[in-house]
Write a protein that holds these residues in place. Structure first.
Motif, PDB file in Angstrom:
ATOM      1  N   GLY A   8       0.817  -1.206   0.000  1.00 38.80           N
ATOM      2  CA  GLY A   8       0.000   0.000   0.000  1.00 38.80           C
ATOM      3  C   GLY A   8       0.845   1.248   0.000  1.00 38.80           C
ATOM      4  O   GLY A   8       1.921   1.289  -0.594  1.00 38.80           O
ATOM      5  N   GLN A   9       0.355   2.266   0.718  1.00 41.69           N
ATOM      6  CA  GLN A   9       1.048   3.551   0.781  1.00 41.69           C
ATOM      7  C   GLN A   9       0.963   4.094   2.201  1.00 41.69           C
ATOM      8  O   GLN A   9      -0.054   3.945   2.881  1.00 41.69           O
ATOM      9  N   ARG A  10       2.034   4.739   2.648  1.00 44.27           N
ATOM     10  CA  ARG A  10       2.042   5.434   3.933  1.00 44.27           C
ATOM     11  C   ARG A  10       2.339   6.895   3.675  1.00 44.27           C
ATOM     12  O   ARG A  10       2.992   7.255   2.682  1.00 44.27           O
ATOM     13  N   TRP A  11       1.855   7.763   4.547  1.00 45.91           N
ATOM     14  CA  TRP A  11       2.156   9.193   4.459  1.00 45.91           C
ATOM     15  C   TRP A  11       2.120   9.778   5.857  1.00 45.91           C
ATOM     16  O   TRP A  11       1.475   9.235   6.752  1.00 45.91           O
ATOM     17  N   THR A  25      -1.943  14.673   3.630  1.00 44.33           N
ATOM     18  CA  THR A  25      -2.788  13.766   2.857  1.00 44.33           C
ATOM     19  C   THR A  25      -1.903  13.038   1.850  1.00 44.33           C
ATOM     20  O   THR A  25      -0.787  13.479   1.574  1.00 44.33           O
ATOM     21  N   PRO A  26      -2.391  11.955   1.257  1.00 42.52           N
ATOM     22  CA  PRO A  26      -1.600  11.257   0.244  1.00 42.52           C
ATOM     23  C   PRO A  26      -1.317  12.137  -0.965  1.00 42.52           C
ATOM     24  O   PRO A  26      -0.391  11.876  -1.729  1.00 42.52           O
ATOM     25  N   LEU A  27      -2.086  13.192  -1.139  1.00 41.41           N
ATOM     26  CA  LEU A  27      -1.915  14.075  -2.290  1.00 41.41           C
ATOM     27  C   LEU A  27      -0.824  15.123  -2.073  1.00 41.41           C
ATOM     28  O   LEU A  27      -0.491  15.869  -2.993  1.00 41.41           O
ATOM     29  N   ASP A  28      -0.257  15.204  -0.878  1.00 39.61           N
ATOM     30  CA  ASP A  28       0.783  16.190  -0.578  1.00 39.61           C
ATOM     31  C   ASP A  28       2.142  15.826  -1.163  1.00 39.61           C
ATOM     32  O   ASP A  28       3.099  16.572  -1.010  1.00 39.61           O
ATOM     33  N   GLY A  29       2.254  14.667  -1.801  1.00 36.46           N
ATOM     34  CA  GLY A  29       3.512  14.289  -2.443  1.00 36.46           C
ATOM     35  C   GLY A  29       4.531  13.698  -1.499  1.00 36.46           C
ATOM     36  O   GLY A  29       5.717  13.669  -1.804  1.00 36.46           O
ATOM     37  N   ARG A  30       4.098  13.227  -0.336  1.00 36.09           N
ATOM     38  CA  ARG A  30       5.047  12.676   0.620  1.00 36.09           C
ATOM     39  C   ARG A  30       4.738  11.231   0.987  1.00 36.09           C
ATOM     40  O   ARG A  30       5.258  10.695   1.947  1.00 36.09           O
ATOM     41  N   GLY A  31       3.878  10.590   0.187  1.00 34.33           N
ATOM     42  CA  GLY A  31       3.539   9.196   0.447  1.00 34.33           C
ATOM     43  C   GLY A  31       4.566   8.259  -0.159  1.00 34.33           C
ATOM     44  O   GLY A  31       5.194   8.574  -1.166  1.00 34.33           O
ATOM     45  N   PHE A  89      14.011   6.991  -7.913  1.00 32.12           N
ATOM     46  CA  PHE A  89      15.340   7.601  -7.855  1.00 32.12           C
ATOM     47  C   PHE A  89      16.080   7.238  -6.582  1.00 32.12           C
ATOM     48  O   PHE A  89      17.121   7.785  -6.285  1.00 32.12           O
ATOM     49  N   GLY A  90      15.509   6.302  -5.802  1.00 32.11           N
ATOM     50  CA  GLY A  90      16.183   5.857  -4.596  1.00 32.11           C
ATOM     51  C   GLY A  90      16.030   6.783  -3.414  1.00 32.11           C
ATOM     52  O   GLY A  90      16.668   6.594  -2.394  1.00 32.11           O
ATOM     53  N   GLY A  91      15.165   7.758  -3.513  1.00 28.42           N
ATOM     54  CA  GLY A  91      14.940   8.686  -2.413  1.00 28.42           C
ATOM     55  C   GLY A  91      13.594   8.449  -1.771  1.00 28.42           C
ATOM     56  O   GLY A  91      13.147   7.325  -1.666  1.00 28.42           O
ATOM     57  N   GLU A  92      12.981   9.529  -1.369  1.00 30.44           N
ATOM     58  CA  GLU A  92      11.672   9.428  -0.752  1.00 30.44           C
ATOM     59  C   GLU A  92      10.788  10.555  -1.269  1.00 30.44           C
ATOM     60  O   GLU A  92      10.350  11.420  -0.518  1.00 30.44           O
ATOM     61  N   ILE A  93      10.538  10.563  -2.572  1.00 32.11           N
ATOM     62  CA  ILE A  93       9.734  11.621  -3.166  1.00 32.11           C
ATOM     63  C   ILE A  93       8.262  11.247  -3.106  1.00 32.11           C
ATOM     64  O   ILE A  93       7.487  11.875  -2.406  1.00 32.11           O
ATOM     65  N   GLN A  94       7.835  10.233  -3.825  1.00 32.56           N
ATOM     66  CA  GLN A  94       6.435   9.808  -3.829  1.00 32.56           C
ATOM     67  C   GLN A  94       6.334   8.482  -4.553  1.00 32.56           C
ATOM     68  O   GLN A  94       6.899   8.317  -5.621  1.00 32.56           O
ATOM     69  N   SER A  95       5.628   7.556  -3.964  1.00 36.42           N
ATOM     70  CA  SER A  95       5.319   6.296  -4.637  1.00 36.42           C
ATOM     71  C   SER A  95       4.102   5.685  -3.970  1.00 36.42           C
ATOM     72  O   SER A  95       3.730   6.062  -2.864  1.00 36.42           O
ATOM     73  N   ALA A  96       3.496   4.726  -4.666  1.00 34.43           N
ATOM     74  CA  ALA A  96       2.366   3.981  -4.120  1.00 34.43           C
ATOM     75  C   ALA A  96       2.391   2.577  -4.705  1.00 34.43           C
ATOM     76  O   ALA A  96       2.545   2.413  -5.914  1.00 34.43           O
TER      77      ALA A  96
END
Length: 165
Positions: A42-45, A50-56, A73-80
Motif C-alpha cells: 500500500g502507501q504510507r504518508w 494527505t496522500p496528495l501532498d507528495g510525501r507518500g 530515484f532511490g529517495g523518498e519523493i512519492q510512490s504507491a
C-alpha cells in the motif's frame, strides 16, 4: 486531513491490528495482499498530511516487518504500491519522476525499477510510450496491467506479458 489509518486483517471473524507499522508518525492505506494474506502492500504518508501532498511512499509488509519501497530515484519523493503477486514476490505501482507519474515493478532482489525499462530489456518495443501506473499483477507475476500514454499521447490501458526472471 486523514488521521489514524491503521492496517488490520480479519481471521476467523476476529479483527487483528497488524504489528510493525509506525502508527504514531504515519497513516497507512493497504491496497492489496498476496493470495494467502501474508504480504500486504500500500502507501504510507505522514500524519497531518494527505496522500496528495507528495510525501507518500509505497510499502510492503510481511511477518510484522514493513519495508518502504522508496521511489524510482532511490529517495523518498512519492510512490504507491497498487498490487502484489500471489506469492508476494512482485509488487507494482507508480512513482513520481521528472516526467510525472511512472509505473514501477519491485522485487526484493532488484528493488524498484521502471516497468518500461524492464519491458525494454526483455525485448518489448515500448518506444514512444510512457507507462504511468501499474495497477494489477497476475498471480505468477508474468502479466501486468495499468495505464499510460501511447505513441499519440492518448491515455490508454496496457497489458504487459513478461517472462519470469
Amino acid at each position: 486531513v486523514t488521521r489514524d489509518l491503521r492496517v488490520v486483517r480479519w481471521r476467523g471473524g476476529e479483527k487483528e491490528l497488524l504489528s510493525g507499522f509506525g502508527q504514531e508518525a504515519y497513516n497507512w492505506r493497504a491496497t492489496a495482499c498476496s493470495a494467502d494474506g501474508s504480504v500486504i502492500v500500500g502507501q504510507r504518508w505522514p500524519v497531518g498530511t494527505t496522500p496528495l501532498d507528495g510525501r507518500g511512499l509505497g510499502f510492503r509488509w510481511e511477518d510484522g516487518q514493513v519495508e518502504t519501497l522508496g521511489d524510482l530515484f532511490g529517495g523518498e519523493i512519492q510512490s504507491a504500491a497498487h498490487a502484489v503477486s500471489a506469492s508476494g514476490r512482485w509488487v507494482v505501482g507508480s512513482s513520481q519522476t521528472a516526467s510525472g507519474e511512472t509505473a514501477f515493478v519491485w522485487d526484493s532482489e532488484h528493488g524498484m525499477r521502471l516497468l518500461q525499462e524492464v519491458l525494454r530489456q526483455r525485448g518489448a518495443d515500448v518506444r514512444g510510450w510512457h507507462l504511468m501506473s501499474a495497477l494489477a499483477v497476475s498471480a505468477d507475476g508474468t502479466h501486468i496491467a495499468g495505464y499510460g500514454r501511447n505513441l499519440d499521447g492518448d491515455l490508454e490501458i496496457f497489458l504487459a506479458r513478461i517472462s519470469a526472471e
